[in-house]
Scaffold this active site. Sequence first.
Site, PDB file in Angstrom:
ATOM      1  N   GLU A 125     -39.013  20.121 -62.132  1.00 44.93           N
ATOM      2  CA  GLU A 125     -39.159  18.793 -62.720  1.00 44.93           C
ATOM      3  C   GLU A 125     -38.171  17.828 -62.089  1.00 44.93           C
ATOM      4  O   GLU A 125     -37.114  18.238 -61.589  1.00 44.93           O
ATOM      5  CB  GLU A 125     -38.901  18.851 -64.233  1.00 44.93           C
ATOM      6  CG  GLU A 125     -39.763  19.847 -64.978  1.00 44.93           C
ATOM      7  CD  GLU A 125     -39.319  20.031 -66.424  1.00 44.93           C
ATOM      8  OE1 GLU A 125     -38.739  19.075 -66.992  1.00 44.93           O
ATOM      9  OE2 GLU A 125     -39.527  21.120 -66.979  1.00 44.93           O
ATOM     10  N   LYS A 127     -35.187  15.241 -61.958  1.00 41.52           N
ATOM     11  CA  LYS A 127     -33.968  15.044 -62.749  1.00 41.52           C
ATOM     12  C   LYS A 127     -33.782  13.536 -62.953  1.00 41.52           C
ATOM     13  O   LYS A 127     -33.327  12.826 -62.057  1.00 41.52           O
ATOM     14  CB  LYS A 127     -32.752  15.656 -62.050  1.00 41.52           C
ATOM     15  CG  LYS A 127     -31.492  15.638 -62.899  1.00 41.52           C
ATOM     16  CD  LYS A 127     -30.355  16.381 -62.212  1.00 41.52           C
ATOM     17  CE  LYS A 127     -29.130  16.427 -63.114  1.00 41.52           C
ATOM     18  NZ  LYS A 127     -28.599  15.096 -63.421  1.00 41.52           N
ATOM     19  N   ASP A 129     -32.326  10.055 -63.941  1.00 46.87           N
ATOM     20  CA  ASP A 129     -30.954   9.540 -63.993  1.00 46.87           C
ATOM     21  C   ASP A 129     -30.837   8.579 -65.171  1.00 46.87           C
ATOM     22  O   ASP A 129     -30.936   7.359 -65.031  1.00 46.87           O
ATOM     23  CB  ASP A 129     -30.633   8.824 -62.675  1.00 46.87           C
ATOM     24  CG  ASP A 129     -29.136   8.667 -62.471  1.00 46.87           C
ATOM     25  OD1 ASP A 129     -28.369   9.251 -63.257  1.00 46.87           O
ATOM     26  OD2 ASP A 129     -28.738   7.966 -61.529  1.00 46.87           O
ATOM     27  N   TYR A 241     -38.656  16.639 -72.366  1.00 46.86           N
ATOM     28  CA  TYR A 241     -38.859  17.839 -71.549  1.00 46.86           C
ATOM     29  C   TYR A 241     -38.321  19.122 -72.171  1.00 46.86           C
ATOM     30  O   TYR A 241     -38.404  20.188 -71.540  1.00 46.86           O
ATOM     31  CB  TYR A 241     -38.217  17.662 -70.174  1.00 46.86           C
ATOM     32  CG  TYR A 241     -36.779  17.194 -70.216  1.00 46.86           C
ATOM     33  CD1 TYR A 241     -35.749  18.027 -70.644  1.00 46.86           C
ATOM     34  CD2 TYR A 241     -36.451  15.894 -69.838  1.00 46.86           C
ATOM     35  CE1 TYR A 241     -34.442  17.587 -70.694  1.00 46.86           C
ATOM     36  CE2 TYR A 241     -35.137  15.445 -69.882  1.00 46.86           C
ATOM     37  CZ  TYR A 241     -34.141  16.295 -70.311  1.00 46.86           C
ATOM     38  OH  TYR A 241     -32.842  15.856 -70.369  1.00 46.86           O
ATOM     39  N   LYS A 329     -28.990  18.761 -56.786  1.00 39.71           N
ATOM     40  CA  LYS A 329     -28.567  17.371 -56.669  1.00 39.71           C
ATOM     41  C   LYS A 329     -28.846  16.862 -55.252  1.00 39.71           C
ATOM     42  O   LYS A 329     -28.453  17.487 -54.272  1.00 39.71           O
ATOM     43  CB  LYS A 329     -27.067  17.234 -56.971  1.00 39.71           C
ATOM     44  CG  LYS A 329     -26.674  17.656 -58.381  1.00 39.71           C
ATOM     45  CD  LYS A 329     -27.304  16.775 -59.443  1.00 39.71           C
ATOM     46  CE  LYS A 329     -26.710  15.397 -59.479  1.00 39.71           C
ATOM     47  NZ  LYS A 329     -25.364  15.335 -60.024  1.00 39.71           N
ATOM     48  N   CYS A 423       0.823 -12.008 -47.958  1.00 33.02           N
ATOM     49  CA  CYS A 423      -0.106 -11.849 -49.077  1.00 33.02           C
ATOM     50  C   CYS A 423      -1.123 -12.983 -49.074  1.00 33.02           C
ATOM     51  O   CYS A 423      -0.746 -14.161 -49.062  1.00 33.02           O
ATOM     52  CB  CYS A 423       0.677 -11.841 -50.389  1.00 33.02           C
ATOM     53  SG  CYS A 423      -0.358 -11.869 -51.863  1.00 33.02           S
ATOM     54  N   CYS A 426      -0.449 -15.384 -52.275  1.00 37.38           N
ATOM     55  CA  CYS A 426       0.707 -16.268 -52.444  1.00 37.38           C
ATOM     56  C   CYS A 426       1.464 -16.567 -51.150  1.00 37.38           C
ATOM     57  O   CYS A 426       2.373 -17.398 -51.147  1.00 37.38           O
ATOM     58  CB  CYS A 426       1.679 -15.678 -53.470  1.00 37.38           C
ATOM     59  SG  CYS A 426       2.503 -14.162 -52.915  1.00 37.38           S
ATOM     60  N   CYS A 441       2.524  -6.697 -52.140  1.00 38.04           N
ATOM     61  CA  CYS A 441       3.214  -7.968 -52.340  1.00 38.04           C
ATOM     62  C   CYS A 441       4.114  -7.777 -53.551  1.00 38.04           C
ATOM     63  O   CYS A 441       3.651  -7.324 -54.604  1.00 38.04           O
ATOM     64  CB  CYS A 441       2.215  -9.091 -52.599  1.00 38.04           C
ATOM     65  SG  CYS A 441       2.993 -10.629 -53.129  1.00 38.04           S
ATOM     66  N   CYS A 446       3.405 -14.307 -57.357  1.00 44.83           N
ATOM     67  CA  CYS A 446       2.058 -14.017 -56.852  1.00 44.83           C
ATOM     68  C   CYS A 446       1.013 -14.214 -57.950  1.00 44.83           C
ATOM     69  O   CYS A 446       1.054 -13.537 -58.980  1.00 44.83           O
ATOM     70  CB  CYS A 446       1.992 -12.582 -56.333  1.00 44.83           C
ATOM     71  SG  CYS A 446       0.390 -12.161 -55.621  1.00 44.83           S
TER      72      CYS A 446
END
Length: 704
Positions: A125, A127, A129, A241, A329, A423, A426, A441, A446
């Site tokens: 069957e 699977k 999700d 199922y 899977k 950064c 800043c 940073c 900041c």
Amino acid sequence: MADQEKLFTTEEERAEGARERIEALRREIEHHTYLYYALDKPEISDAAFDSLMRELRELEHEYPQFITAASPTQRVGGYVGEQFAPVAHAQRMYSLDNAMDLDELATWMGKVEEDLGFFPELDCELKIDGSSIALTYEGGVLVRAATRGDGVTGEDVTANMRTVRDVPLRLRAEALGAVEAPSIELRGEVYMPKASFDRLNAVAEANGKAPFANPRNAAAGSLRQKDPKITEKRDLATFLYAIADDAALSVEGQFQLLEWLRSAGFHVNPDVSTAKSANEVLEFCQKVQEKRGNLPYDIDGVVVKVNDFALQRRMGFTARAPRWAIAFKFPPEEKTTLLRDITVQVGRTGVLTPVAELNPVLVAGSTVSRATLHNLDEVHRKDVRIGDTVIVRKAGDVIPEVLGAVDSLRPADAKPWEMPAVCPSCGSPVIHEEGEVAYRCISLECPAQRLERLAHWVSRGAMDVDGMGDEIIARLVDEGRVTDVADFYSLSADELALLDMGRVAKDGSPITLGRKTAEKLALALEASKGRSFARVLFGLGIRHVGKNTAEWIAAVFPSMEALRAADEEALAQVEGVGPKVAHSVYLFLRTPGNGEVIERLEKLGVSMADAADGTGDELPQCLAGMTFVLTGSLVESGMTRDEAGEALKARGAKVSGSVSKKTSFVVAGEAAGSKYDKAVALGVPVLDEAALLRILETNEPPVV
């Protein structure tokens, strides 16, 4: 009297006629619901179906005595309580073991054949999700729906599941003959079709809300709504199922069960196959994998089960999964797309993370346009460059990730990417500590780190500004009143009182913080100015400097002036500090902007030095040179562990968060945990709460 009796008889006949019509309408609606959802073969238009429902609602409104829980009109219920009630499953809902590739699946089939002595018929069957669900029917009527939960106990979501159109509220009469128990629990998966998911996210984005990550999350979230009317609008669907106890039904195997579920009115996935050999199973898995992307719903594999229920019972279960079933899977779906740019995202703790900006591509059910590249080392390891055609997948079918580049399609001018020196939030210099992959940073100014730094400064372990919560901080930032920790001390009670909280009253006027709360906050801020220098150090959020480390540093350098004058070598000599922490402190104090904030704090009255020795206020240092660890709850005294720790430190002790051979004593309160066990194992003396109180009352060290 005769006329009154005739009138009563007429009304009774009308009611009886209405009851018969109601029953007929219910049967007709259930029949068409079955055709539409279970067989995908509708016989009437949606408009005709709606007309039948409208007539049924009108009759039930006129004759409410005939309304039953199984009526199609009762799919939408009232509000669920604040929390969903727990529901014990009839039998445990086990997880499935996974086969991550076809070789592992073949190995499992070989083991099944070995255990049974022959190759059994296997049921294959899809699977789905989605989110697992258990439906309980008594006398053929739906009485309860529950989530999987921990497998033993789930949450009652009956009101919400009644809104899912393909869930029969009453089993079809022709299927009831096979039921051999008064109550049966059936199991399946609730999912959100791809088209419904796309519509839901389109509405969310149009309303400025964050979209759902994938249909599975959307289905699970929709199932747990407090208002069933919201669940109804989410357009969920199911595939059934399984049955909790196959003895409750006169069927002999899985394939027969699916046929019965379909006859009972359930939506059963049509992609089912029985296999009499391993090759047939492997062929089914390969075919499903090829058509996966064309299905109207998400799947993440194939479930393979021994078909015969008697053989299932013979094989039994492990501690977590049935031996007679396994989930193959699928490998994560991979797509190629163009890497348009690599941008940098600054996290709330200052870590710079490279992010791949991609041409949008559909991967595993949702559109991906951005994916984290984690860090510079990862970018170099994968050798991805701007302009590359890259391979994208979702880790675990959830988190987008870039696997690497297609070298043959690389532009001639593509260059290796490097982390920026400053950064992007800043403009402060970026710090990269030796031995670490992260670039950071560390500026107090900041913007990307602002909320985190501000909340840490006012927290209980730091400056302990009572009442200054996350919501108020966020509003102060949004209004531009606070940008760094020094700004807190420029706020007046009048200014705080008028702070717009971003909400409106019933009359439409803005809700402000208010005078009473503002005055309390102003007093709390004023009181925080006198906190110890160790708390100031901890509150600044210097990397690697926790509460204990801050206290160790402040014991040697009791003022900001003394600390800023110290070099790395002197800092590293502090017991418990070492070169790594010393380097972090040294860099922080010399980062442009941090010194300015510290100077503003001092000018605004925040103490940057502890009181000199000899004030006469100190307690006897009876615990000098001793290290304590606290664990469990202190019930008799009512102190928190932090408060007890402060009392011990005031008497010269060090307080640590972990037990080692160097630990002098462990204080164990109620429900002491692993620290107590470790102390016993290492032979460290353990004190109870009474012994702790004697130390604090007598100012004498414990006697072992």
